[in-house]
Design a protein around this motif. Sequence first.
Motif, PDB file in Angstrom:
ATOM      1  N   ARG A  38      39.520  15.591 -33.737  1.00 41.17           N
ATOM      2  CA  ARG A  38      38.148  15.981 -33.385  1.00 41.17           C
ATOM      3  C   ARG A  38      38.066  17.440 -32.929  1.00 41.17           C
ATOM      4  O   ARG A  38      37.015  17.882 -32.482  1.00 41.17           O
ATOM      5  CB  ARG A  38      37.615  15.051 -32.299  1.00 41.17           C
ATOM      6  N   GLY A  39      39.171  18.164 -33.000  1.00 40.94           N
ATOM      7  CA  GLY A  39      39.174  19.548 -32.567  1.00 40.94           C
ATOM      8  C   GLY A  39      39.182  19.716 -31.068  1.00 40.94           C
ATOM      9  O   GLY A  39      38.835  20.788 -30.557  1.00 40.94           O
ATOM     10  N   VAL A  40      39.594  18.675 -30.341  1.00 44.29           N
ATOM     11  CA  VAL A  40      39.642  18.721 -28.875  1.00 44.29           C
ATOM     12  C   VAL A  40      41.035  19.176 -28.441  1.00 44.29           C
ATOM     13  O   VAL A  40      42.048  18.572 -28.834  1.00 44.29           O
ATOM     14  CB  VAL A  40      39.327  17.334 -28.274  1.00 44.29           C
ATOM     15  N   HIS A  41      41.116  20.242 -27.665  1.00 44.42           N
ATOM     16  CA  HIS A  41      42.399  20.698 -27.147  1.00 44.42           C
ATOM     17  C   HIS A  41      43.024  19.602 -26.273  1.00 44.42           C
ATOM     18  O   HIS A  41      42.318  18.811 -25.624  1.00 44.42           O
ATOM     19  CB  HIS A  41      42.232  21.959 -26.306  1.00 44.42           C
ATOM     20  N   LEU A  42      44.363  19.595 -26.220  1.00 39.47           N
ATOM     21  CA  LEU A  42      45.075  18.553 -25.491  1.00 39.47           C
ATOM     22  C   LEU A  42      46.185  19.160 -24.644  1.00 39.47           C
ATOM     23  O   LEU A  42      46.935  20.012 -25.113  1.00 39.47           O
ATOM     24  CB  LEU A  42      45.692  17.555 -26.486  1.00 39.47           C
ATOM     25  N   ARG A 100      44.600  22.155 -38.687  1.00 42.01           N
ATOM     26  CA  ARG A 100      43.419  22.000 -39.553  1.00 42.01           C
ATOM     27  C   ARG A 100      42.129  21.916 -38.749  1.00 42.01           C
ATOM     28  O   ARG A 100      41.074  22.400 -39.190  1.00 42.01           O
ATOM     29  CB  ARG A 100      43.592  20.760 -40.436  1.00 42.01           C
ATOM     30  N   ALA A 101      42.200  21.314 -37.556  1.00 40.37           N
ATOM     31  CA  ALA A 101      41.004  21.161 -36.727  1.00 40.37           C
ATOM     32  C   ALA A 101      40.786  22.327 -35.779  1.00 40.37           C
ATOM     33  O   ALA A 101      39.786  22.349 -35.057  1.00 40.37           O
ATOM     34  CB  ALA A 101      41.100  19.853 -35.926  1.00 40.37           C
ATOM     35  N   GLY A 102      41.721  23.282 -35.747  1.00 38.70           N
ATOM     36  CA  GLY A 102      41.591  24.424 -34.848  1.00 38.70           C
ATOM     37  C   GLY A 102      41.800  24.054 -33.395  1.00 38.70           C
ATOM     38  O   GLY A 102      41.219  24.691 -32.496  1.00 38.70           O
ATOM     39  N   ALA A 103      42.628  23.052 -33.137  1.00 40.10           N
ATOM     40  CA  ALA A 103      42.884  22.591 -31.769  1.00 40.10           C
ATOM     41  C   ALA A 103      44.313  22.907 -31.373  1.00 40.10           C
ATOM     42  O   ALA A 103      45.208  23.034 -32.216  1.00 40.10           O
ATOM     43  CB  ALA A 103      42.636  21.089 -31.658  1.00 40.10           C
ATOM     44  N   THR A 104      44.546  23.004 -30.062  1.00 38.65           N
ATOM     45  CA  THR A 104      45.875  23.261 -29.510  1.00 38.65           C
ATOM     46  C   THR A 104      46.296  22.092 -28.642  1.00 38.65           C
ATOM     47  O   THR A 104      45.508  21.590 -27.834  1.00 38.65           O
ATOM     48  CB  THR A 104      45.877  24.538 -28.646  1.00 38.65           C
TER      49      THR A 104
END
Length: 338
Positions: A84-88, A110-114
Amino acid sequence: MTTAKQGRVLVVGGFGAVGATVTAALEGWFPGRVLPGGRSRGVRVDVGDPEGFGRVLDGLGDVAAAVLCVEPPGPGAARACLERGVHLVDVGATPRLLDGVAALHGDAVRAGATAVLSVGLAPGLTNLLAARAHEEVGGADRIALTVLLGTGERHGGDSVRWTVDGLAASPSGARPARFPLPGYGTRTAYPFPFSDQYTLRAGLGVPDVTTRLCLDSRALTAALFGARRAGLGRAARHPAVRRALTGAFGAVHVGGEGFAVRADAWRGGRHAVHALTGRAQSRVTALVAARAARAALTGTLPPGVHHVERLPVLAGLPEELAADGALTLHRPAPAGER
C-alpha cells in the motif's frame, strides 16, 4: 529517495514497553498524526491477521507509516504495509521473520515505500557499531559482538518470549568469551542467536560474526547458561516448559536496568573496538525505532527493505542518542578476548 509523506503514523503495540515511548517521541515531532494501536486499545489491530491488518490500513485511509512494536508470526503485516506504499519500521528480532520481510524488497520499491529492519539495541545499535569497526579495519574478516543486559528492567512479553526461544535454540559452534565492558569489568558472555550476526555476515560480507550475551548479574548469567549446558535448551522446546520459563523470566528482577554493547572487528593484525552503555533497553530500542520512522516520513530514506546499518542517514544514531543523554559512547583499548 522517497518523498516526504503527510499522513498519520500507526504504532502497533503502542501501549507496551517499547510502543508507548515510540508513540510519545513521534507525537513530539508530528503532533496529532500518531495513532497508537493494539488488539484491545486504541486502533484495534492484530498483526497475526494480515488481511484484517490490511483492512484497518484501508479504513484509516491516510496512514503514511507503521511501526511494529510487537512481533507478528510472519511477514504478512509487513506485506500489507509495503504493498500500500506505507513505510514500515519493524522492531522484530527473529531471523526467520526478518528474512521474510527482506524478501519483500521488490514490493517496497515498486510502491515507493521504505522498510527499516534491525531497529533497537540488539539488533540495531549493535549493527551500527559493528559497521563502524568493520570500516575502521578496512573490511573485517571477524566480528565479535558482546551484549550485557540488565535483569532489573521490566521487559515486554515479546522480549521475554524471545529470550526463552534463544535459550531453546541449538547453540552455535562458537565458544564463550571474556571481554571488558565499560562500567562492568571483564565478563564472560555466551553465544546467543541475536539476528544481527546473521544479518551482518550477509550485509557486510564478513564470514565470521558471533554475538554473545551476558547479564548484569554474574550469578544469574552463570546459572542460566550452566542450565542450558545441562539441557535446559532441549527442555525449553516443549510448549509447557517454555510457558513456565516465560512466566519465570518475566517475574525475575534481580539486577539493574543498565546495558552495555561492545563491537570488536579484526582484519589481520588490525583490531577496532566501539562500545556504548546506557539504561532502559526498551526505551533506547523505542528511540531508535522512532528516529527511523521520522527519517522515513521526511523522505530521507531510499525505497526498499533495508537493515539499519545499510542506511547512511541513520549511521549517526548513536551520537544522536548520546546527545540526548540516552546512552554513552566509549572507545575501549583493543584487547583480545579471553
